[in-house]
Design a protein around this motif. Structure first.
Motif, PDB file in Angstrom:
ATOM      1  N   TYR A  12     -15.751  35.029 -20.267  1.00  0.00           N
ATOM      2  CA  TYR A  12     -16.167  33.807 -19.602  1.00  0.00           C
ATOM      3  C   TYR A  12     -17.583  33.429 -19.989  1.00  0.00           C
ATOM      4  N   GLY A  13     -17.785  32.176 -20.366  1.00  0.00           N
ATOM      5  CA  GLY A  13     -19.102  31.668 -20.709  1.00  0.00           C
ATOM      6  C   GLY A  13     -19.863  31.200 -19.481  1.00  0.00           C
ATOM      7  N   SER A  14     -20.976  30.590 -19.703  1.00  0.00           N
ATOM      8  CA  SER A  14     -21.917  30.046 -18.722  1.00  0.00           C
ATOM      9  C   SER A  14     -22.764  31.160 -18.125  1.00  0.00           C
ATOM     10  N   PRO A  15     -23.905  30.809 -17.571  1.00  0.00           N
ATOM     11  CA  PRO A  15     -24.786  31.829 -16.993  1.00  0.00           C
ATOM     12  C   PRO A  15     -24.156  32.606 -15.846  1.00  0.00           C
ATOM     13  N   SER A  16     -23.217  31.985 -15.128  1.00  0.00           N
ATOM     14  CA  SER A  16     -22.643  32.665 -13.966  1.00  0.00           C
ATOM     15  C   SER A  16     -21.262  33.241 -14.207  1.00  0.00           C
ATOM     16  N   GLY A  17     -20.688  33.054 -15.403  1.00  0.00           N
ATOM     17  CA  GLY A  17     -19.338  33.565 -15.644  1.00  0.00           C
ATOM     18  C   GLY A  17     -18.314  32.739 -14.884  1.00  0.00           C
ATOM     19  N   TYR A  18     -17.236  33.389 -14.456  1.00  0.00           N
ATOM     20  CA  TYR A  18     -16.170  32.713 -13.720  1.00  0.00           C
ATOM     21  C   TYR A  18     -15.764  33.568 -12.539  1.00  0.00           C
ATOM     22  N   GLN A  19     -15.821  33.014 -11.353  1.00  0.00           N
ATOM     23  CA  GLN A  19     -15.480  33.716 -10.114  1.00  0.00           C
ATOM     24  C   GLN A  19     -16.170  35.076 -10.050  1.00  0.00           C
ATOM     25  N   THR A  20     -17.437  35.095 -10.321  1.00  0.00           N
ATOM     26  CA  THR A  20     -18.321  36.275 -10.288  1.00  0.00           C
ATOM     27  C   THR A  20     -18.081  37.252 -11.434  1.00  0.00           C
ATOM     28  N   ASN A  21     -17.235  36.937 -12.407  1.00  0.00           N
ATOM     29  CA  ASN A  21     -16.915  37.861 -13.493  1.00  0.00           C
ATOM     30  C   ASN A  21     -17.401  37.341 -14.834  1.00  0.00           C
ATOM     31  N   ARG A  22     -17.729  38.248 -15.740  1.00  0.00           N
ATOM     32  CA  ARG A  22     -18.151  37.906 -17.091  1.00  0.00           C
ATOM     33  C   ARG A  22     -16.970  37.974 -18.060  1.00  0.00           C
ATOM     34  N   ILE A  25      -9.803  41.809 -18.489  1.00  0.00           N
ATOM     35  CA  ILE A  25      -8.704  42.335 -19.289  1.00  0.00           C
ATOM     36  C   ILE A  25      -7.485  42.406 -18.378  1.00  0.00           C
ATOM     37  N   GLN A  26      -6.392  41.806 -18.829  1.00  0.00           N
ATOM     38  CA  GLN A  26      -5.133  41.872 -18.077  1.00  0.00           C
ATOM     39  C   GLN A  26      -4.282  42.981 -18.690  1.00  0.00           C
ATOM     40  N   LEU A  27      -3.825  43.906 -17.855  1.00  0.00           N
ATOM     41  CA  LEU A  27      -2.979  45.010 -18.301  1.00  0.00           C
ATOM     42  C   LEU A  27      -1.542  44.747 -17.878  1.00  0.00           C
ATOM     43  N   ARG A  28      -0.606  44.943 -18.809  1.00  0.00           N
ATOM     44  CA  ARG A  28       0.814  44.705 -18.523  1.00  0.00           C
ATOM     45  C   ARG A  28       1.625  45.974 -18.752  1.00  0.00           C
ATOM     46  N   GLY A  29       2.697  46.086 -17.992  1.00  0.00           N
ATOM     47  CA  GLY A  29       3.607  47.218 -18.114  1.00  0.00           C
ATOM     48  C   GLY A  29       4.909  46.804 -18.759  1.00  0.00           C
ATOM     49  N   ALA A  30       5.951  47.553 -18.471  1.00  0.00           N
ATOM     50  CA  ALA A  30       7.281  47.299 -19.030  1.00  0.00           C
ATOM     51  C   ALA A  30       7.737  45.886 -18.700  1.00  0.00           C
ATOM     52  N   GLY A  31       8.330  45.221 -19.676  1.00  0.00           N
ATOM     53  CA  GLY A  31       8.828  43.873 -19.471  1.00  0.00           C
ATOM     54  C   GLY A  31       7.755  42.821 -19.310  1.00  0.00           C
ATOM     55  N   GLY A  32       6.502  43.168 -19.572  1.00  0.00           N
ATOM     56  CA  GLY A  32       5.420  42.196 -19.462  1.00  0.00           C
ATOM     57  C   GLY A  32       4.877  42.008 -18.058  1.00  0.00           C
ATOM     58  N   ALA A  33       5.309  42.827 -17.106  1.00  0.00           N
ATOM     59  CA  ALA A  33       4.830  42.698 -15.725  1.00  0.00           C
ATOM     60  C   ALA A  33       3.334  42.981 -15.653  1.00  0.00           C
ATOM     61  N   VAL A  34       2.588  42.116 -14.958  1.00  0.00           N
ATOM     62  CA  VAL A  34       1.151  42.324 -14.786  1.00  0.00           C
ATOM     63  C   VAL A  34       0.932  43.507 -13.850  1.00  0.00           C
ATOM     64  N   LEU A  35       0.167  44.487 -14.330  1.00  0.00           N
ATOM     65  CA  LEU A  35      -0.163  45.673 -13.539  1.00  0.00           C
ATOM     66  C   LEU A  35      -1.543  45.563 -12.909  1.00  0.00           C
ATOM     67  N   ALA A  36      -2.500  45.020 -13.703  1.00  0.00           N
ATOM     68  CA  ALA A  36      -3.891  45.040 -13.238  1.00  0.00           C
ATOM     69  C   ALA A  36      -4.734  44.026 -13.981  1.00  0.00           C
ATOM     70  N   TRP A  37      -5.824  43.661 -13.335  1.00  0.00           N
ATOM     71  CA  TRP A  37      -6.894  42.896 -13.952  1.00  0.00           C
ATOM     72  C   TRP A  37      -8.139  43.761 -13.861  1.00  0.00           C
ATOM     73  N   VAL A  38      -8.708  44.087 -15.001  1.00  0.00           N
ATOM     74  CA  VAL A  38      -9.960  44.839 -15.047  1.00  0.00           C
ATOM     75  C   VAL A  38     -11.050  43.806 -15.288  1.00  0.00           C
ATOM     76  N   ARG A  39     -11.913  43.651 -14.303  1.00  0.00           N
ATOM     77  CA  ARG A  39     -12.935  42.600 -14.349  1.00  0.00           C
ATOM     78  C   ARG A  39     -14.312  43.212 -14.549  1.00  0.00           C
ATOM     79  N   PHE A  40     -15.136  42.521 -15.333  1.00  0.00           N
ATOM     80  CA  PHE A  40     -16.442  43.026 -15.716  1.00  0.00           C
ATOM     81  C   PHE A  40     -17.530  42.096 -15.211  1.00  0.00           C
ATOM     82  N   ASN A  41     -18.579  42.688 -14.639  1.00  0.00           N
ATOM     83  CA  ASN A  41     -19.686  41.938 -14.052  1.00  0.00           C
ATOM     84  C   ASN A  41     -21.009  42.324 -14.697  1.00  0.00           C
ATOM     85  N   ASP A  42     -21.853  41.302 -14.936  1.00  0.00           N
ATOM     86  CA  ASP A  42     -23.203  41.542 -15.431  1.00  0.00           C
ATOM     87  C   ASP A  42     -24.098  41.986 -14.282  1.00  0.00           C
ATOM     88  N   PRO A  43     -25.223  42.640 -14.604  1.00  0.00           N
ATOM     89  CA  PRO A  43     -26.192  42.962 -13.548  1.00  0.00           C
ATOM     90  C   PRO A  43     -26.608  41.680 -12.822  1.00  0.00           C
TER      91      PRO A  43
END
Length: 101
Positions: A12-22, A25-43
């Motif tokens: 995500y661009g801009s000084p503030s990112g998007y919804q508090t995140n920079r 990564i979306q992780l998917r399992g069998a059949g493409g099912a979404v398992l998790a979102w790993v979100r990264f934040n700047d200091p």
């Protein structure tokens, strides 16, 4: 524990990112099912606790870990993600010692 089969990434661009995140990564399992979102934040950005909603894990890490997480996704397998004790866990399953990657 859920096996990770594929992933996609957004930065995500801009000084503030998007919804508090920079980045995310979306992780998917069998059949493409979404398992998790790993979100990264700047200091200095708001840092949420890990949680599960609608069977999707939300894991929050500092943006300094983005390259390390991508390295694991690209070079290790099998990979799993799960939620316990109020936090998300992401990593490899048992691997033999000396396995050449």
């Amino acid at each position: 524990m859920a096996a990770i089969e594929s992933y996609s990434m957004l930065v995500y661009g801009s000084p503030s990112g998007y919804q508090t995140n920079r980045a995310q990564i979306q992780l998917r399992g069998a059949g493409g099912a979404v398992l998790a979102w790993v979100r990264f934040n700047d200091p200095g950005q708001f840092f949420e606790d890990d949680y599960v909603e609608g069977n999707i894990i939300r894991m929050h890490l500092p943006s300094t870990m983005l390259a390390s997480v991508l390295d694991v996704l690209r070079n290790e397998k099998p990979l799993n993600i799960y939620f316990a004790a109020g936090r998300a866990f992401f990593g490899t399953a048992d691997e033999p010692i000396g396995e050449a990657e």
